[in-house]
Design an enzyme around this catalytic site. Structure first.
Site, PDB file in Angstrom:
ATOM      1  N   CYS A  46      -4.872 -21.146 -49.653  1.00  0.00           N
ATOM      2  CA  CYS A  46      -4.257 -22.374 -49.125  1.00  0.00           C
ATOM      3  C   CYS A  46      -3.035 -22.769 -49.946  1.00  0.00           C
ATOM      4  O   CYS A  46      -2.020 -23.225 -49.403  1.00  0.00           O
ATOM      5  CB  CYS A  46      -5.266 -23.523 -49.126  1.00  0.00           C
ATOM      6  SG  CYS A  46      -6.731 -23.200 -48.157  1.00  0.00           S
TER       7      CYS A  46
HETATM    8  C1  BEZ Z   1      -8.590 -20.006 -50.083  1.00  0.00           C
HETATM    9  O1  BEZ Z   1      -7.783 -20.798 -49.630  1.00  0.00           O
HETATM   10  O2  BEZ Z   1      -8.295 -19.280 -51.022  1.00  0.00           O
HETATM   11  C2  BEZ Z   1      -9.959 -19.886 -49.488  1.00  0.00           C
HETATM   12  C3  BEZ Z   1     -10.580 -21.014 -48.971  1.00  0.00           C
HETATM   13  C4  BEZ Z   1     -11.844 -20.911 -48.438  1.00  0.00           C
HETATM   14  C5  BEZ Z   1     -12.484 -19.661 -48.417  1.00  0.00           C
HETATM   15  C6  BEZ Z   1     -11.836 -18.540 -48.927  1.00  0.00           C
HETATM   16  C7  BEZ Z   1     -10.569 -18.644 -49.465  1.00  0.00           C
END
Ligand code: BEZ
Length: 213
Positions: A46
């Protein structure tokens, strides 16, 4: 809530954000909107996605598009995270992040897919035009960061369709030949719209140079 489909009106909502309370349709005004959800603040994928969106700020603005992000975290958390995004991704986040802790927007737009990710939004994208019509939906899993160049590419295609009655072929990119909409048959209109001419590979497959180049 039924799933939103292409051609539906994007639902209006009021929600808090990093830029204060937002009344969605009013905020969108006459611009295009990319409404996109991500699972959570302070997560690695994210962080790169919001950084990439911020870095593409000029590209969105050039097309008359406003990005707006959403996750089910509270606004204080968003503010703290934005500091991290700016620092680690070497950018400045200038678009709002909706603080959807009560899941109002997530529910309205069916962004929570509990069999994939419990209690958090997956990576949904809605491209919404100035009439508030949903023109693109995408859903990516939490583990895959989206390609924001692809989102811009689709917006270019949609805007070309609206302005020039053309569609775009597989893997099209800005500057490539485009396809004349099959509904366009009037010879006078074809000549007026496509002064550079067109090549009919088949009667239904007519290619022409990109008209706005
Ligand atoms: C991420 O944004 O890195 C992420 C968020 C939830 C699950 C897996 C990755």
């Amino acid at each position: 809530m039924p799933t939103l489909r292409l051609g539906d009106t994007a639902p209006d909502f009021q929600q808090d954000s990093t830029e204060g309370p937002i009344s969605f349709h009013q905020w969108a005004g006459n611009d295009w909107v990319v409404l996109f959800s991500h699972p959570a603040d302070f997560t690695p994928v994210c962080t790169t996605e919001l950084g990439k969106t911020a870095a593409l700020n000029g590209e969105f603005a050039r097309r008359g598009v406003k990005p707006i992000a959403v996750s089910v975290d509270p606004v204080d958390s968003h503010h703290e995270w934005v500091g991290d995004i700016n620092e680690t991704q070497d950018t400045t986040v200038t678009f709002p992040i909706l603080a959807d802790a009560d899941k109002k927007v997530a529910t309205l737009y069916d962004m929570i897919h509990p069999n994939s990710l419990v209690n958090a939004t997956v990576r949904s994208v809605f491209v919404i035009d100035p009439k508030k019509t949903v023109r693109l939906t995408l859903t990516y899993p939490a583990s895959t960061g989206r390609n924001f160049d692809e989102i811009l590419r689709v917006i270019d295609s949609l805007q070309l369709t609206d302005s020039h009655k053309v569609a775009t072929p597989a893997n099209w990119k800005d500057g490539d030949d485009v396809v004349i909409l099959p509904s366009l048959q009037d010879p006078a209109e074809l000549a007026q719209r496509f002064p550079k001419g067109f090549r009919a590979v088949r009667p239904y497959l007519r290619l022409t140079p990109q008209p706005n180049k």
